[in-house]
Design a protein around this motif. Structure first.
Motif, short mmCIF file in Angstrom:
data_model
loop_
_atom_site.label_atom_id
_atom_site.label_comp_id
_atom_site.label_asym_id
_atom_site.label_seq_id
_atom_site.Cartn_x
_atom_site.Cartn_y
_atom_site.Cartn_z
N HIS A 297 0.83 -1.20 0.00
CA HIS A 297 0.00 0.00 0.00
C HIS A 297 0.87 1.26 0.00
O HIS A 297 0.56 2.24 -0.68
CB HIS A 297 -0.91 -0.01 1.23
N ARG A 298 1.96 1.22 0.74
CA ARG A 298 2.87 2.37 0.77
C ARG A 298 3.62 2.54 -0.54
O ARG A 298 3.91 3.66 -0.95
CB ARG A 298 3.86 2.21 1.93
N ASP A 299 3.95 1.40 -1.17
CA ASP A 299 4.67 1.46 -2.44
C ASP A 299 4.37 0.18 -3.21
O ASP A 299 4.90 -0.89 -2.87
CB ASP A 299 6.17 1.60 -2.20
N ARG A 300 3.52 0.28 -4.20
CA ARG A 300 3.10 -0.93 -4.92
C ARG A 300 4.24 -1.59 -5.68
O ARG A 300 4.12 -2.73 -6.15
CB ARG A 300 1.95 -0.61 -5.87
N ARG A 301 5.38 -0.90 -5.83
CA ARG A 301 6.53 -1.50 -6.50
C ARG A 301 7.49 -2.16 -5.54
O ARG A 301 8.58 -2.60 -5.93
CB ARG A 301 7.27 -0.43 -7.29
#
Length: 384
Positions: A242-246
């Motif tokens: 959620h914070r960084d989808r990558r």
């Protein structure tokens, strides 16, 4: 239990957690967007709670059969097999819990984290224990009440490790939640949450839980919860996504957790076809429900359900925890009264029982959680 939590930079004292649905769930800002309310998560909580209710009312045998007068298999000859999958709502709950507890603990001091968790869990829980104990003590109720001493111990939420009779059948899941909170608090919140520490926590807990599975050491099983750890850990991984989808490591945590979690779910719930068994759950069906839990939380984490932002979901989230607490045992009493005493049809009884438990949950939220939760949290966070 309605509460608005907006934390663009710093977390506020009331961030939502799985078992304490506060209304609209909000999250800290991600690096790439402004965040926002996760009302879909509140809706998913209620879906999971209703799944468990379907299981307790029509997907299993035992004491609920006394309420119906016959086995739920006779009451719902077709649906009982589907209702039997409702027990997996607990695993869905645990995935949501991992997501939201990581969100709640990120950047929060230990004292604030503890105060938030305790103030959310305890008020409704205490009242639910007292209500169920009082109702079961009535002469007209056929179910056996626990002893006064055991009822008092139940107020501590430590009846499971103490081997004391439970007032609330669902409290075993709260014991799992409490152990997760303790592990996360000691390993992540206390030293300070950051991405690296959370990843190490997930990896370390996964490895330790796998080792504990074959160590034949009951203490390790109690602390590490091998059969439930993958669901909590998977939820934590989804918060990283959620914070960084990558975030490749976050996705790896989710993938490994799903693989191990479905294994434990199948291992615990699958059995060979048996005409004497209450119902039969296929391994495919079990895997499908577990996958639904991970995929649903992932869709919310990735913002794919951003349009699911209806205000009534705030209320749905607020009702989930009190409904979950009271629905099983008090539901038996309502089913008996409606079906056996008043003679209402099975389907009507089922619907009215769920509705009555939702009404009771609303009353608990309005008159117990809303006034007591902020007061208890303030008392616990007060500096001395």
């Amino acid at each position: 239990m309605t509460e608005t939590v907006v934390s663009p930079r710093k977390p506020q004292p009331g961030v939502a957690v799985l078992v304490d649905p506060p209304g609209a769930t909000t999250v800290p800002r991600r690096r790439r967007d402004s965040g926002g309310r996760l009302r879909a998560l509140d809706g998913l909580r209620l879906v999971a709670a209703l799944m468990v209710a379907l299981y307790h009312y029509g997907g299993r045998g035992g004491e609920v059969a006394e309420a119906w007068g016959t086995s739920p298999r006779d009451q719902f000859p077709t649906l009982h097999s589907l209702f039997a999958y409702g027990c997996l709502g607990v695993q869905v709950f645990f995935v949501i819990s991992g997501f939201v507890i990581c969100m709640s603990g990120w950047g929060r001091p230990l004292k604030s984290f503890f105060a938030s968790r305790a103030s959310r869990l305890l008020p409704a829980y205490w009242v639910a224990v007292l209500i169920v104990t009082a109702v079961f003590a009535l002469p007209v109720v056929a179910y056996k009440a626990v002893s006064p001493s055991d009822a008092l111990v139940n107020l501590t939420m430590l009846q499971m490790p103490l081997g004391v009779d439970r007032v609330l059948g669902v409290c075993w899941t709260l014991w799992a939640e409490v152990r997760f909170y303790a592990l996360f608090a000691l390993c992540v919140v206390l030293p300070g949450a950051n991405r690296r520490r959370v990843i190490m926590f997930c990896a370390g807990w996964t490895l330790a839980a796998v080792i504990a599975e074959n160590a034949n050491m009951p203490l390790l099983d109690i602390v590490l919860m091998p059969e439930y750890a993958p669901f909590f850990i998977g939820g934590v991984g989804l918060y990283l996504v959620h914070r960084d989808r990558r975030d490749v490591y976050g996705w790896a945590v989710v993938g490994v957790s799903w693989l191990i979690g479905q294994h434990y779910a199948v291992q615990g719930l699958w059995h060979a076809p048996d005409p004497e068994a209450f119902s039969y759950r296929s391994s495919f069906g079990i895997i499908a429900v577990v996958t639904f839990g991970f995929v649903a939380v992932a869709a919310i984490a990735l913002g794919l359900l951003g349009r699911v932002n209806w205000r009534w979901l705030t209320v749905a989230g607020a009702l989930t925890y009190p409904f979950y607490l009271v629905h099983e045992h008090l539901g038996w009493v309502v089913i008996h009264a409606l079906h056996r005493t008043l003679g209402l049809a099975s389907g009507v009884t089922f619907a009215l029982t769920v509705a009555s438990m939702l009404l009771l949950a609303w009353l608990l939220n309005k008159y117990v959680e809303k006034p007591l939760t902020p007061r208890l949290r303030a008392a616990l966070t007060k500096t001395r």
